[in-house]
Design a protein around this motif. Sequence first.
Motif, mmCIF file in Angstrom:
data_model
loop_
_atom_site.group_PDB
_atom_site.id
_atom_site.type_symbol
_atom_site.label_atom_id
_atom_site.label_comp_id
_atom_site.label_asym_id
_atom_site.label_seq_id
_atom_site.Cartn_x
_atom_site.Cartn_y
_atom_site.Cartn_z
ATOM 1 N N GLU A 174 0.813 -1.219 0.000
ATOM 2 C CA GLU A 174 0.000 0.000 0.000
ATOM 3 C C GLU A 174 0.846 1.268 0.000
ATOM 4 O O GLU A 174 0.350 2.342 -0.339
ATOM 5 C CB GLU A 174 -1.015 -0.023 1.143
ATOM 6 C CG GLU A 174 -0.410 -0.194 2.502
ATOM 7 C CD GLU A 174 -1.429 -0.720 3.525
ATOM 8 O OE1 GLU A 174 -2.115 -1.725 3.248
ATOM 9 O OE2 GLU A 174 -1.543 -0.125 4.597
ATOM 10 N N GLN A 189 -7.930 5.616 3.067
ATOM 11 C CA GLN A 189 -9.121 4.810 2.766
ATOM 12 C C GLN A 189 -8.885 3.918 1.548
ATOM 13 O O GLN A 189 -9.385 2.793 1.501
ATOM 14 C CB GLN A 189 -10.358 5.695 2.577
ATOM 15 C CG GLN A 189 -10.843 6.339 3.871
ATOM 16 C CD GLN A 189 -11.118 5.320 4.971
ATOM 17 O OE1 GLN A 189 -11.559 4.208 4.725
ATOM 18 N NE2 GLN A 189 -10.828 5.710 6.210
ATOM 19 N N TYR A 190 -8.129 4.400 0.589
ATOM 20 C CA TYR A 190 -7.745 3.534 -0.544
ATOM 21 C C TYR A 190 -7.056 2.265 -0.035
ATOM 22 O O TYR A 190 -7.192 1.182 -0.620
ATOM 23 C CB TYR A 190 -6.784 4.262 -1.488
ATOM 24 C CG TYR A 190 -7.416 5.207 -2.507
ATOM 25 C CD1 TYR A 190 -8.788 5.210 -2.741
ATOM 26 C CD2 TYR A 190 -6.627 6.077 -3.261
ATOM 27 C CE1 TYR A 190 -9.354 6.073 -3.675
ATOM 28 C CE2 TYR A 190 -7.184 6.930 -4.209
ATOM 29 C CZ TYR A 190 -8.544 6.928 -4.414
ATOM 30 O OH TYR A 190 -9.090 7.763 -5.349
ATOM 31 N N ALA A 191 -6.303 2.414 1.072
ATOM 32 C CA ALA A 191 -5.513 1.277 1.566
ATOM 33 C C ALA A 191 -6.383 0.106 2.023
ATOM 34 O O ALA A 191 -5.894 -1.006 2.188
ATOM 35 C CB ALA A 191 -4.595 1.719 2.703
ATOM 36 N N VAL A 192 -7.684 0.346 2.230
ATOM 37 C CA VAL A 192 -8.582 -0.754 2.581
ATOM 38 C C VAL A 192 -8.583 -1.810 1.470
ATOM 39 O O VAL A 192 -8.683 -3.006 1.740
ATOM 40 C CB VAL A 192 -10.013 -0.228 2.843
ATOM 41 C CG1 VAL A 192 -11.022 -1.362 2.920
ATOM 42 C CG2 VAL A 192 -10.046 0.596 4.131
ATOM 43 N N TYR A 193 -8.438 -1.377 0.221
ATOM 44 C CA TYR A 193 -8.503 -2.353 -0.879
ATOM 45 C C TYR A 193 -7.401 -2.172 -1.923
ATOM 46 O O TYR A 193 -7.196 -3.043 -2.770
ATOM 47 C CB TYR A 193 -9.881 -2.310 -1.555
ATOM 48 C CG TYR A 193 -10.231 -0.974 -2.186
ATOM 49 C CD1 TYR A 193 -10.616 0.097 -1.403
ATOM 50 C CD2 TYR A 193 -10.171 -0.784 -3.561
ATOM 51 C CE1 TYR A 193 -10.932 1.330 -1.971
ATOM 52 C CE2 TYR A 193 -10.490 0.441 -4.135
ATOM 53 C CZ TYR A 193 -10.868 1.498 -3.328
ATOM 54 O OH TYR A 193 -11.174 2.715 -3.889
ATOM 55 N N ARG A 194 -6.717 -1.055 -1.914
ATOM 56 C CA ARG A 194 -5.656 -0.805 -2.883
ATOM 57 C C ARG A 194 -4.309 -1.107 -2.238
ATOM 58 O O ARG A 194 -4.210 -1.073 -1.020
ATOM 59 C CB ARG A 194 -5.655 0.675 -3.349
ATOM 60 C CG ARG A 194 -6.995 1.196 -3.878
ATOM 61 C CD ARG A 194 -6.815 2.294 -4.894
ATOM 62 N NE ARG A 194 -6.301 1.718 -6.127
ATOM 63 C CZ ARG A 194 -7.071 1.187 -7.074
ATOM 64 N NH1 ARG A 194 -8.368 1.207 -6.960
ATOM 65 N NH2 ARG A 194 -6.516 0.650 -8.134
ATOM 66 N N CYS A 195 -3.257 -1.323 -3.074
ATOM 67 C CA CYS A 195 -3.281 -1.481 -4.520
ATOM 68 C C CYS A 195 -4.073 -2.756 -4.862
ATOM 69 O O CYS A 195 -3.882 -3.781 -4.213
ATOM 70 C CB CYS A 195 -1.856 -1.610 -5.033
ATOM 71 S SG CYS A 195 -0.834 -0.169 -4.612
ATOM 72 N N PRO A 254 -14.584 -2.716 -1.394
ATOM 73 C CA PRO A 254 -15.755 -2.987 -0.554
ATOM 74 C C PRO A 254 -17.073 -2.938 -1.331
ATOM 75 O O PRO A 254 -17.958 -3.736 -1.091
ATOM 76 C CB PRO A 254 -15.705 -1.870 0.489
ATOM 77 C CG PRO A 254 -14.260 -1.556 0.626
ATOM 78 C CD PRO A 254 -13.693 -1.720 -0.759
#
Lengths: 454, 454
Positions: free
Chosen positions: B10, B74-80, B108
């Motif tokens: 991430e 918040q991107y880090a919840v699913y990204r990269c 999500p």
Amino acid sequence: MKQKKFLLPESEIPTAWFNMQAVMPNKPLPILNPATHEALKPQDLYPIFCEECANQELNQKDEWIPIPDPVREQYAVYRCTPLVRAYDLEAALGTPAHIYFKNESVSPAGSHKLNSALAQAYYAKQQGITNITTETGAGQWGGALSYAAKKFGLECAVYMVKVSYEQKPYRRSIMETFGATITPSPSMSTRAGKDIITANPNDQGSLGCAISEAIELAVSTPNCKYTLGSVLNHVCLHQTVIGLEAEKQMELAGEYPDIVIACFGGGSNFSGITYPFMRHNIQEGKKTRFIAAEPASCPKLTRGKFEYDFGDEAGLTPLLPMYTLGHDFKPASIHAGGLRYHGAGVIMSQLMKDGFMEAVDVEQLDSFNAGVLFARTEGIIPAPESCHAIAATIKEALKCKEIGEGKTILFNLSGHGMVDMSAYDKYFSGEMRNYNISDEELQKYIKSADALNK
Amino acid sequence: MKQKKFLLPESEIPTAWFNMQAVMPNKPLPILNPATHEALKPQDLYPIFCEECANQELNQKDEWIPIPDPVREQYAVYRCTPLVRAYDLEAALGTPAHIYFKNESVSPAGSHKLNSALAQAYYAKQQGITNITTETGAGQWGGALSYAAKKFGLECAVYMVKVSYEQKPYRRSIMETFGATITPSPSMSTRAGKDIITANPNDQGSLGCAISEAIELAVSTPNCKYTLGSVLNHVCLHQTVIGLEAEKQMELAGEYPDIVIACFGGGSNFSGITYPFMRHNIQEGKKTRFIAAEPASCPKLTRGKFEYDFGDEAGLTPLLPMYTLGHDFKPASIHAGGLRYHGAGVIMSQLMKDGFMEAVDVEQLDSFNAGVLFARTEGIIPAPESCHAIAATIKEALKCKEIGEGKTILFNLSGHGMVDMSAYDKYFSGEMRNYNISDEELQKYIKSADALNK
């Protein structure tokens, strides 16, 4: 920016499964032939299961069992799965606890079930089997097996409990998309199904009947074997990839869990996340607590009895030494279909008896309270089964808050709830309720097991 | 074991979005006020959108726009998100092509939409806004915005086209689980809705009407702003994280794409995966081909006209210079709801006109043929929208087979289809059909745009 996810490259996918049977201090009692009460040998299981699975089922010797390369290659589609720190859930609870979860929902089938489905399909293919069959209730296992069969070029026939077949069309469609043949059970394709339909044309089916149909198909069809998605030792063995990865990932996070939590149906995801950590309790005296979260309406570990019982309602399986509510136990129709099973796997039952693990029960409404909070903080809508693990985790995290102690909690997010939204609908509409079971009623069911132990 | 997934930690989440407007040789024509035909300034958009989004919309100067830290968090919840090599799809096709896909389905909300929803919710919060609103048809954008609003502590009201509200209860439940208020549109909560209901109490709603209701709510409510999930420049800007990550991941794979493919509705996922690669065509003379896959029933790029048109059916928006089928175009009821839009985003329309990209149309049945093959080989059941990208990819891969040339193809898997299983059901039952549109019918609709360009 604080690190949210702990990832491992696919080169770190474990090369061997961990076999708890080899290290547990007290080995499980033998599985018995119900007619002769003699201990079963692997060969006795060959007519139903693949030989390799039957051998693994009774292997108490080898601590590590190599994962075949073709299985690891298929694992690479979704493994290693992420370990995630639930910062936003922690903040919402105001707890000093560190909460981590292993996200098994990222698999093609949406749950951990694929870890064993791929292994079982591979061994079937290796043995020259062309067809595999199983039963499915909620549909998680059926979906996983359908996909695994397709990947290894096998035909797959799934008997789906008729009421689920009609109420859960999305699950059925997922299995069809993966290329399986789905038959609502009871069906006219087997003796067992025919008998039930003849007696009651409107029978809505049961897991017990679907198991009977699948086993009948397996033993009466050349080159066809039966597969099961939980409870059995070889299934739990395959699931240990979860905990083996989590162990390395917790290391990356610089922590070791004080508590490991998973929901509990037959025990497959629980064993998967716990065994690799539990071995350090057994071998090195670590003091991690292992908590099985079961539904209050199906309390085999918290209120069941340790004795020999059948694995299925109809009494077709060998006798298993386990915590049971009685093989004719009728679980309430909670939305966590995967937890509606009367018994606990043989290994876990022994571990429970020996004090290596503990269990808590969770009310249905508490499970969905927890699931919704998790969705709103961590972004993943959990499967109703996984909601039980989350509820138990929240309880422990709030205890930490109370005593002001920051423990490290790890739970297994066994699956997502994207195809279970009708359950969430019920919850939001206020129509959902708890199901409790009285001691009297429980005793009534347990008698069916007692009768076998005289 | 050959590497299947190319992952980035991430820490590699991009720190800035790439702004195509700053580098394209011909800037887009100005967006016009429909009454005065004067070019719009950012301030003209402030009553409806957040100021930062309005500024980004018209920014033709800055090549890179920093991603705020809270959005990256918040991107880090699913990204990269993973880049995946589709070995099993390649094998099934027998193609020498190397096929890669960027898996945006892991978010999500199940699609790429969250990339912009999080940014828009963050900027609203920053500006002191308390409520955001939008419309949703298929429900992908509504789900993403509901989750993003919850993460930044905003109230979210979604107007959902009434027929979808009733036919897609799972999508509705997902939004509710994330804490949003869902109103079927037309509703009695707005003037626009009341007028329609009064005229026709059984009106089933349309995206045009839902947009009108959401905009009316935004402009008539203190501290409330409207948000949109595609078409607009700032939305496409936010989506460039997809391609920026993919660029680094293709490097890890040791390849550079000859062809990049995405499905095309308004253009948000297409711009996201293509712009970062397209800039190398523009700036360094690379020769990558960029292919937009649109439904044959809504062929704005392959058969539409480049002219000024309204962005919505009701004619409430500014005039946009774009490839359009006419703002009163009535798309057939295909299952890829996210592709049923009459126009292409302003930037992409200019890029199309200037020859930087191409487009193909895909029949509905071909899209599902492709989706099912993908599910059975690569394990992910794709959203009906993404099936179009897969169909176009397969076509190119088969061309490679024909000419015996191993090109590198990258496509964007914009979302999963776990909540679209009823569409797959239709496909398997044989009830699904193609929808073609005649030139005569097309011309009839395009007249509504022609009238604005006199």
